[in-house]
Design an enzyme around this catalytic site. Structure first.
Site, PDB file in Angstrom:
ATOM      1  N   ASN A   1     -10.678  -4.283  -1.076  1.00 52.93           N
ATOM      2  CA  ASN A   1     -10.661  -3.191  -2.058  1.00 52.93           C
ATOM      3  C   ASN A   1      -9.734  -3.497  -3.234  1.00 52.93           C
ATOM      4  O   ASN A   1      -8.790  -4.267  -3.098  1.00 52.93           O
ATOM      5  CB  ASN A   1     -10.201  -1.898  -1.371  1.00 52.93           C
ATOM      6  CG  ASN A   1     -11.315  -1.244  -0.591  1.00 52.93           C
ATOM      7  OD1 ASN A   1     -12.455  -1.225  -1.023  1.00 52.93           O
ATOM      8  ND2 ASN A   1     -10.987  -0.704   0.563  1.00 52.93           N
TER       9      ASN A   1
ATOM     10  N   TYR B   1     -14.497   9.980  -1.233  1.00 53.41           N
ATOM     11  CA  TYR B   1     -13.441   9.628  -2.203  1.00 53.41           C
ATOM     12  C   TYR B   1     -13.507  10.497  -3.453  1.00 53.41           C
ATOM     13  O   TYR B   1     -12.549  10.547  -4.219  1.00 53.41           O
ATOM     14  CB  TYR B   1     -13.551   8.152  -2.594  1.00 53.41           C
ATOM     15  CG  TYR B   1     -13.120   7.215  -1.498  1.00 53.41           C
ATOM     16  CD1 TYR B   1     -11.775   6.891  -1.314  1.00 53.41           C
ATOM     17  CD2 TYR B   1     -14.045   6.659  -0.619  1.00 53.41           C
ATOM     18  CE1 TYR B   1     -11.377   6.043  -0.298  1.00 53.41           C
ATOM     19  CE2 TYR B   1     -13.658   5.810   0.403  1.00 53.41           C
ATOM     20  CZ  TYR B   1     -12.315   5.503   0.558  1.00 53.41           C
ATOM     21  OH  TYR B   1     -11.918   4.675   1.572  1.00 53.41           O
TER      22      TYR B   1
ATOM     23  N   HIS C   1     -16.564   3.706  -4.173  1.00 53.98           N
ATOM     24  CA  HIS C   1     -15.670   4.847  -3.957  1.00 53.98           C
ATOM     25  C   HIS C   1     -15.815   5.909  -5.049  1.00 53.98           C
ATOM     26  O   HIS C   1     -14.898   6.688  -5.295  1.00 53.98           O
ATOM     27  CB  HIS C   1     -14.203   4.392  -3.827  1.00 53.98           C
ATOM     28  CG  HIS C   1     -13.946   3.641  -2.559  1.00 53.98           C
ATOM     29  ND1 HIS C   1     -12.682   3.238  -2.169  1.00 53.98           N
ATOM     30  CD2 HIS C   1     -14.796   3.211  -1.577  1.00 53.98           C
ATOM     31  CE1 HIS C   1     -12.769   2.595  -1.006  1.00 53.98           C
ATOM     32  NE2 HIS C   1     -14.037   2.563  -0.637  1.00 53.98           N
TER      33      HIS C   1
ATOM     34  N   ARG D   1       0.835  -1.204   0.000  1.00 50.84           N
ATOM     35  CA  ARG D   1       0.000   0.000   0.000  1.00 50.84           C
ATOM     36  C   ARG D   1       0.871   1.256   0.000  1.00 50.84           C
ATOM     37  O   ARG D   1       0.568   2.229  -0.710  1.00 50.84           O
ATOM     38  CB  ARG D   1      -0.919  -0.002   1.224  1.00 50.84           C
ATOM     39  CG  ARG D   1      -1.672   1.315   1.387  1.00 50.84           C
ATOM     40  CD  ARG D   1      -2.618   1.303   2.576  1.00 50.84           C
ATOM     41  NE  ARG D   1      -3.290   2.591   2.712  1.00 50.84           N
ATOM     42  CZ  ARG D   1      -4.334   2.825   3.490  1.00 50.84           C
ATOM     43  NH1 ARG D   1      -4.855   1.848   4.206  1.00 50.84           N
ATOM     44  NH2 ARG D   1      -4.873   4.026   3.554  1.00 50.84           N
TER      45      ARG D   1
END
Length: 424
Positions: free
Chosen positions: A145, A244, A194, A91
């Site tokens: 996700n 988002y 999102h 990430r």
């Protein structure tokens, strides 16, 4: 008697999920929970807390640990999936590398979210192939996700029964409804995961959100402080955007904020995770700790466990889901996975057509990002570099061919160990 499999159970989110399961112990007769993770250290730490939670609740349920997919899946009734391929260090790469190219670095949207999809979809596909053999009647509830893109891949390319979900809609709907009403209202919510909008809040025969957007400034001001957006942006968007959407609506401001940050969100989460894992090791801890709220997973148990409850009890309650559109949103194709309200029961989802669809901006950006999502699925499954670059060109957060190609090549090399489909 139900068997639950939790894939990615070493996640520090798992106590949040477990709380929801325990709260439904009188509704859903869960007799076995199998916690599966490839990280044995985290599995044992988190799993031991889960065992203490189950014991403390007096829930008559066996809890097992495993590092093997097949052991977890065999005979399962529900499969909850919460994976992070490459863990938090991946990430951080998704967040930091794009900044070098003046691109937004974020874990679920833009080029960062794109690479998370490339890493995740093949693993999810492997899990569904195992499910087709070991638990063909099970439901997969996926909140890994990017949930919408993952749902598009699995629904298009497997036979598994699955629904994608996210905790974000609970917050996006809840706060504006509280600002306008006493908490009871009928709403319209639509978009992609999102990338979504609250377009209507109806109560007492009035659509209060439409009144606000169409010129009632007193009503519009009630939204100040409960969303991330100024009132003029809400008016122009024709509804309350998902938080988002700041990456699209305030792209330059968001980029500068990310560049100026001392640490990326992924680095912050690594520190929070270490704190939580230390906390979880306390033998005196037998409930979900309050400190977990810092991690950002609030309401996951409500989103996931209430969905499982509706499937099990066939109550046909309304949930926000990621599933095939099936005519609910007229400007999207039937097989487009969208995020909107649906009745949920034992046979899955029955999508609800929103009464208020939003304006041309909502329509345009949904169609644009859906094109990007289809290309992303193709790239992820086939290791198709042409589809990958075309996807990035289609995404308004990237767009430029030269920048997309340069950043793609660097990130592909950085994530090489998790993207074998591109290195055949």
């Amino acid at each position: 008697m139900l068997k639950l499999a939790i894939i990615g159970a070493g996640s520090t989110y798992t106590p949040e999920l477990m709380e929801g399961i325990i709260n439904r112990k009188d509704i859903m007769p869960v007799k076995q929970i199998v916690l599966m993770d490839i990280d044995s250290k985290k599995l044992n730490i988190v799993g031991s807390l889960i065992k203490r939670m189950v014991s403390h609740s007096k829930m008559p349920c066996e809890v097992l640990f495993t590092e093997d997919y097949d052991t977890a899946l065999d005979g399962a009734s529900f499969v909850f999936v919460q994976m992070r391929i490459g863990k938090l260090p991946a990430r951080v790469l998704d967040e930091k590398i794009p900044l070098k190219y003046n691109l937004i670095g974020q874990e679920t949207t833009g080029i960062g979210g794109f690479f998370k999809a490339l890493r995740t979809i093949p693993v999810l596909m492997d899990i569904t192939r195992r499910m087709e053999k070991l638990c063909p009647d099970a439901w997969m509830l996926n909140f890994t996700n990017p949930a919408g893109i993952c749902a598009q891949a699995l629904l298009d390319h497997t036979n598994v029964k699955m629904i994608g979900l996210c905790n974000a809609p609970i917050r996006i709907i809840g706060k504006p409804v509280e600002a306008f009403t006493d908490g009871e209202a009928e709403v319209d919510y639509l978009g992609l995961n999102h990338l979504s909008f609250l377009t209507s809040i109806r109560t007492g025969g009035k659509d209060l959100l439409r009144e606000a957007v169409n010129g009632n400034d007193d009503l519009l001001k009630k939204l100040e402080g409960v969303t991330e957006f100024e009132t003029d942006v809400i008016r122009k968007a024709g509804g309350v955007p998902s938080y988002y959407m700041q990456y699209f609506m305030h792209k330059n401001k968001s980029l500068q904020k990310l560049k100026a940050a001392e640490k990326s969100r992924g680095e912050e989460c690594m520190e929070i995770e270490e704190e939580l894992l230390k906390l979880y090791q306390s033998e005196d801890l037998n409930t979900k700790p309050e400190a977990l709220s810092k991690r950002g997973g609030a309401m996951y148990s409500e989103a996931a466990c209430s969905l499982a409850e509706s499937i099990y009890t066939d109550d046909n309650k309304i949930h926000v889901v990621n599933a095939y559109n099936n005519g609910a949103i007229p400007f999207m194709a039937d097989k487009d996975v969208v995020e909107t309200r649906a009745h949920v029961g034992k046979n899955g989802t029955k999508m609800i057509s929103p009464k208020v669809l939003g304006n041309e901006y909502v329509k345009g950006i949904m169609q644009t990002i859906k094109a990007y999502e289809y290309l992303t699925v193709t790239a992820a499954i086939n290791g198709d570099r042409d589809a990958a670059i075309t996807a990035l060109m289609a995404n308004p957060l990237i767009g430029d061919y030269d920048v997309a190609t340069a950043c793609f090549n660097e990130m592909l090399e950085a994530h090489k160990n998790y993207l074998p489909q591109f290195f055949k």
